[in-house]
Write a protein that holds these residues in place. Sequence first.
Motif, PDB file in Angstrom:
ATOM      1  N   GLY A 202       0.851  -1.197   0.000  1.00 37.78           N
ATOM      2  CA  GLY A 202       0.000   0.000   0.000  1.00 37.78           C
ATOM      3  C   GLY A 202       0.875   1.231   0.000  1.00 37.78           C
ATOM      4  N   ASN A 203       1.176   1.766  -1.181  1.00 28.20           N
ATOM      5  CA  ASN A 203       2.169   2.833  -1.314  1.00 28.20           C
ATOM      6  C   ASN A 203       1.549   4.176  -1.708  1.00 28.20           C
ATOM      7  OD1 ASN A 203       4.985   3.466  -1.107  1.00 28.20           O
ATOM      8  ND2 ASN A 203       5.063   3.656  -3.337  1.00 28.20           N
ATOM      9  N   LYS A 204       0.278   4.364  -1.364  1.00 25.61           N
ATOM     10  CA  LYS A 204      -0.397   5.610  -1.730  1.00 25.61           C
ATOM     11  C   LYS A 204       0.299   6.820  -1.118  1.00 25.61           C
ATOM     12  CE  LYS A 204      -4.938   7.877  -1.584  1.00 25.61           C
ATOM     13  NZ  LYS A 204      -6.370   7.710  -1.174  1.00 25.61           N
ATOM     14  N   THR A 205       0.722   6.692   0.138  1.00 22.31           N
ATOM     15  CA  THR A 205       1.387   7.812   0.802  1.00 22.31           C
ATOM     16  C   THR A 205       2.887   7.837   0.543  1.00 22.31           C
ATOM     17  OG1 THR A 205       1.388   6.460   2.812  1.00 22.31           O
ATOM     18  CG2 THR A 205      -0.322   8.124   2.619  1.00 22.31           C
ATOM     19  N   ASN A 206       3.348   7.014  -0.328  1.00 29.69           N
ATOM     20  CA  ASN A 206       4.675   6.938  -0.970  1.00 29.69           C
ATOM     21  C   ASN A 206       5.884   6.674  -0.069  1.00 29.69           C
ATOM     22  OD1 ASN A 206       5.830   9.478  -0.092  1.00 29.69           O
ATOM     23  ND2 ASN A 206       5.176  10.536  -1.939  1.00 29.69           N
ATOM     24  N   TRP A 207       5.726   6.709   1.251  1.00 23.14           N
ATOM     25  CA  TRP A 207       6.860   6.390   2.113  1.00 23.14           C
ATOM     26  C   TRP A 207       6.989   4.886   2.348  1.00 23.14           C
ATOM     27  CZ3 TRP A 207       5.963   3.647   6.547  1.00 23.14           C
ATOM     28  CH2 TRP A 207       4.661   3.655   7.059  1.00 23.14           C
ATOM     29  N   VAL A 208       5.908   4.142   2.116  1.00 22.31           N
ATOM     30  CA  VAL A 208       5.873   2.739   2.526  1.00 22.31           C
ATOM     31  C   VAL A 208       6.919   1.905   1.788  1.00 22.31           C
ATOM     32  CG1 VAL A 208       4.435   0.668   2.684  1.00 22.31           C
ATOM     33  CG2 VAL A 208       3.448   2.911   3.210  1.00 22.31           C
ATOM     34  N   ALA A 209       6.981   2.031   0.462  1.00 20.95           N
ATOM     35  CA  ALA A 209       7.948   1.239  -0.302  1.00 20.95           C
ATOM     36  C   ALA A 209       9.371   1.572   0.110  1.00 20.95           C
ATOM     37  CB  ALA A 209       7.755   1.476  -1.803  1.00 20.95           C
ATOM     38  N   LEU A 247      17.927  -0.092  -7.266  1.00 22.38           N
ATOM     39  CA  LEU A 247      16.682   0.363  -7.882  1.00 22.38           C
ATOM     40  C   LEU A 247      16.157  -0.673  -8.879  1.00 22.38           C
ATOM     41  CD1 LEU A 247      17.556   4.122  -8.590  1.00 22.38           C
ATOM     42  CD2 LEU A 247      15.896   3.290  -6.907  1.00 22.38           C
ATOM     43  N   THR A 248      17.056  -1.206  -9.670  1.00 26.34           N
ATOM     44  CA  THR A 248      16.671  -2.189 -10.686  1.00 26.34           C
ATOM     45  C   THR A 248      16.116  -3.454 -10.045  1.00 26.34           C
ATOM     46  OG1 THR A 248      18.384  -1.334 -12.181  1.00 26.34           O
ATOM     47  CG2 THR A 248      17.511  -3.527 -12.651  1.00 26.34           C
ATOM     48  N   LYS A 249      16.709  -3.875  -8.928  1.00 25.33           N
ATOM     49  CA  LYS A 249      16.260  -5.083  -8.243  1.00 25.33           C
ATOM     50  C   LYS A 249      14.823  -4.911  -7.739  1.00 25.33           C
ATOM     51  CE  LYS A 249      18.792  -8.103  -7.483  1.00 25.33           C
ATOM     52  NZ  LYS A 249      19.125  -9.329  -8.257  1.00 25.33           N
ATOM     53  N   LEU A 250      14.509  -3.735  -7.192  1.00 28.10           N
ATOM     54  CA  LEU A 250      13.133  -3.476  -6.750  1.00 28.10           C
ATOM     55  C   LEU A 250      12.185  -3.451  -7.938  1.00 28.10           C
ATOM     56  CD1 LEU A 250      11.082  -2.754  -4.525  1.00 28.10           C
ATOM     57  CD2 LEU A 250      11.654  -0.339  -4.920  1.00 28.10           C
ATOM     58  N   GLN A 251      12.616  -2.816  -9.017  1.00 30.63           N
ATOM     59  CA  GLN A 251      11.775  -2.728 -10.211  1.00 30.63           C
ATOM     60  C   GLN A 251      11.495  -4.121 -10.778  1.00 30.63           C
ATOM     61  OE1 GLN A 251      13.348  -0.762 -13.836  1.00 30.63           O
ATOM     62  NE2 GLN A 251      11.477   0.478 -13.760  1.00 30.63           N
ATOM     63  N   GLU A 252      12.505  -4.968 -10.807  1.00 29.96           N
ATOM     64  CA  GLU A 252      12.327  -6.334 -11.309  1.00 29.96           C
ATOM     65  C   GLU A 252      11.323  -7.105 -10.456  1.00 29.96           C
ATOM     66  OE1 GLU A 252      16.240  -7.915 -11.239  1.00 29.96           O
ATOM     67  OE2 GLU A 252      16.836  -7.026 -13.167  1.00 29.96           O
ATOM     68  N   LEU A 253      11.352  -6.877  -9.145  1.00 28.86           N
ATOM     69  CA  LEU A 253      10.403  -7.542  -8.262  1.00 28.86           C
ATOM     70  C   LEU A 253       8.969  -7.147  -8.640  1.00 28.86           C
ATOM     71  CD1 LEU A 253      10.647  -9.449  -5.779  1.00 28.86           C
ATOM     72  CD2 LEU A 253      10.386  -7.421  -4.343  1.00 28.86           C
ATOM     73  N   GLY A 254       8.792  -5.860  -8.914  1.00 32.61           N
ATOM     74  CA  GLY A 254       7.474  -5.392  -9.342  1.00 32.61           C
ATOM     75  C   GLY A 254       7.067  -5.959 -10.680  1.00 32.61           C
ATOM     76  N   GLU A 255       8.015  -6.015 -11.598  1.00 34.34           N
ATOM     77  CA  GLU A 255       7.712  -6.531 -12.939  1.00 34.34           C
ATOM     78  C   GLU A 255       7.358  -8.014 -12.921  1.00 34.34           C
ATOM     79  OE1 GLU A 255      10.556  -3.447 -15.512  1.00 34.34           O
ATOM     80  OE2 GLU A 255      11.288  -5.451 -14.980  1.00 34.34           O
ATOM     81  N   LYS A 256       7.862  -8.742 -11.933  1.00 30.71           N
ATOM     82  CA  LYS A 256       7.555 -10.171 -11.808  1.00 30.71           C
ATOM     83  C   LYS A 256       6.171 -10.404 -11.185  1.00 30.71           C
ATOM     84  CE  LYS A 256      12.404 -11.603 -11.428  1.00 30.71           C
ATOM     85  NZ  LYS A 256      12.467 -12.398 -12.660  1.00 30.71           N
ATOM     86  N   GLY A 257       5.498  -9.307 -10.812  1.00 31.10           N
ATOM     87  CA  GLY A 257       4.149  -9.436 -10.267  1.00 31.10           C
ATOM     88  C   GLY A 257       4.099  -9.627  -8.765  1.00 31.10           C
ATOM     89  N   ALA A 258       5.144  -9.159  -8.046  1.00 31.96           N
ATOM     90  CA  ALA A 258       5.169  -9.340  -6.595  1.00 31.96           C
ATOM     91  C   ALA A 258       4.031  -8.612  -5.902  1.00 31.96           C
ATOM     92  CB  ALA A 258       6.509  -8.862  -6.046  1.00 31.96           C
ATOM     93  N   PHE A 259       3.639  -7.449  -6.452  1.00 30.73           N
ATOM     94  CA  PHE A 259       2.630  -6.606  -5.802  1.00 30.73           C
ATOM     95  C   PHE A 259       1.315  -6.642  -6.577  1.00 30.73           C
ATOM     96  CE2 PHE A 259       6.874  -4.442  -5.522  1.00 30.73           C
ATOM     97  CZ  PHE A 259       7.209  -4.954  -4.273  1.00 30.73           C
ATOM     98  N   GLN A 260       0.243  -6.403  -5.861  1.00 33.83           N
ATOM     99  CA  GLN A 260      -1.081  -6.431  -6.496  1.00 33.83           C
ATOM    100  C   GLN A 260      -1.281  -5.193  -7.374  1.00 33.83           C
ATOM    101  OE1 GLN A 260      -0.519  -5.238  -3.501  1.00 33.83           O
ATOM    102  NE2 GLN A 260      -1.909  -3.516  -3.149  1.00 33.83           N
ATOM    103  N   ASP A 261      -2.225  -5.273  -8.301  1.00 35.23           N
ATOM    104  CA  ASP A 261      -2.577  -4.110  -9.115  1.00 35.23           C
ATOM    105  C   ASP A 261      -3.085  -2.986  -8.213  1.00 35.23           C
ATOM    106  OD1 ASP A 261      -1.945  -5.513 -11.406  1.00 35.23           O
ATOM    107  OD2 ASP A 261      -4.024  -6.116 -11.825  1.00 35.23           O
ATOM    108  N   GLY A 262      -2.723  -1.760  -8.546  1.00 34.63           N
ATOM    109  CA  GLY A 262      -3.221  -0.609  -7.794  1.00 34.63           C
ATOM    110  C   GLY A 262      -2.514  -0.372  -6.478  1.00 34.63           C
ATOM    111  N   PHE A 263      -1.287  -0.862  -6.330  1.00 34.65           N
ATOM    112  CA  PHE A 263      -0.582  -0.728  -5.050  1.00 34.65           C
ATOM    113  C   PHE A 263      -0.273   0.729  -4.697  1.00 34.65           C
ATOM    114  CE2 PHE A 263       2.569  -1.780  -8.329  1.00 34.65           C
ATOM    115  CZ  PHE A 263       3.424  -0.683  -8.245  1.00 34.65           C
ATOM    116  N   ASN A 264      -0.236   1.614  -5.703  1.00 33.68           N
ATOM    117  CA  ASN A 264       0.009   3.026  -5.417  1.00 33.68           C
ATOM    118  C   ASN A 264      -1.278   3.793  -5.084  1.00 33.68           C
ATOM    119  OD1 ASN A 264       2.800   3.308  -5.539  1.00 33.68           O
ATOM    120  ND2 ASN A 264       2.821   3.586  -7.765  1.00 33.68           N
ATOM    121  N   SER A 265      -2.403   3.092  -5.038  1.00 33.54           N
ATOM    122  CA  SER A 265      -3.674   3.769  -4.764  1.00 33.54           C
ATOM    123  C   SER A 265      -4.294   3.348  -3.443  1.00 33.54           C
ATOM    124  CB  SER A 265      -4.679   3.514  -5.897  1.00 33.54           C
ATOM    125  OG  SER A 265      -4.982   2.133  -5.994  1.00 33.54           O
TER     126      SER A 265
END
Length: 441
Positions: A202-209, A247-265
């Motif tokens: 849940g990264n809506k408030t942007n500090w969580v990630a 940064l790339t390692k975190l991005q790859e985790l996201g690209e592999k589908g680690a997080f649900q859709d809409g995690f920034n909302s």
Amino acid sequence: MKKGIAFKGLAFMVMAAMLALLLAGCGGNETSGNGDKTEKVSITIWHNWTGQDAKAVAMRKIIEDFRTENPAIEVIDEGLPTDGLRTRLRTVAAADEMPDLFVMWPDAMTKEFVKGNLLQPIDEELNANSEWKNNFIPNALDGYTVDGKIYSVPMNLAPSSFIYYNDALFKEHNVKVPETWAEMETAVQTFKDKGIIPIVLGNKTNWVAQSTIFSTLADRITGTDWFLKAVEQDGAKFTDPEFIEALTKLQELGEKGAFQDGFNSIDETQMMQLYFQGKAAMVINGGWALANLVNNAPPEVLDQTHITILPAIEGGKGDPETTAGVVGTGLGVSKKLTGSKKEAAMKLFYEMAGPEGQQATLNSSTLVSYKLDLDKEKAHPLFVELYELMQHVKITPVYDSKLGSATVEVVNNGLQELLTGGKAEDIASKIQNAQATAVGN
């Protein structure tokens, strides 16, 4: 006749004197048992103990008990969610209108407020009570020490990155709890294929990630020394290859589908709700989330929840037996407090951050930066698990504790951008420019 008039006059004078005393007693001052008048004082405190987790409930109870035991002190407290409190504190700081006491964070925020001449040190109070001062864990006061003066003490211990995982889901789908990054990627893929959220975010408030994932992940790759040098802009830059790799390692985790859709909302509260509902195999959050779990998770999820740390990353320079965090929030004391108001404020300060306040915090399934033994017979089993884990896991700096507020905002926004397809090199460049400006390079 004259004698009767004199007697009536005397009686009137006595009654008038008694009435005057009665009216004085009904006025704005309290009267102590020895007849001395005690002027009523009013103090304000802003905090983030707004929820129904055990820690928040315990802190609010201390304030209520303090009111009952100190009727001559009016305590006006205002609770705000953590994000709202941070924002409002910086707003009133710019106008030099700080409350008397307020929850604040160590390192960057403390240094900014000291530089702005908004805080007063508490060395006098600490030195007058050496047993209190000397019972904090090693280095616990460092984040609140500026130019040799101490401005607060930690009221908890705040490791910011643990994996809370639903062991029943891992066993049901024959997934190993990850100890290596390759095992983490395998777990993500397996749960994604099964229609289960691998890691709810849940990264809506942007500090969580940044706070709960990236600070620890980046340290696994860059090591702590590199980060501290990059903060000072002395021998390291955020455009260095190791940071771009993080940064790339975190991005790859996201690209592999680690997080649900809409995690920034969705926010942190909604994130935890999805985990409580059994829709996610893992949630990565700080030690503060445990009190929420213990109080609010349904038994079928709570009883299956266990705790570990982010796995090691092959080739990384960081110590894998660490997690990001800080010693914990403290109470700031307004520079403007003097006299009876300061005495009243420091009395409340000690109730909340002294030995009894630290014990109440530990009893609320919250780690402390104070030397106390946990009664494992009375504590919740999940908290015992966390407590024992922290006996061998060391704390490394969370990014938002060491970087200034302007750079932190760039990092937080940059990670949101990164996880939605932004280019790692571009984001690294923005962070580097922000920090170089912050330190005057």
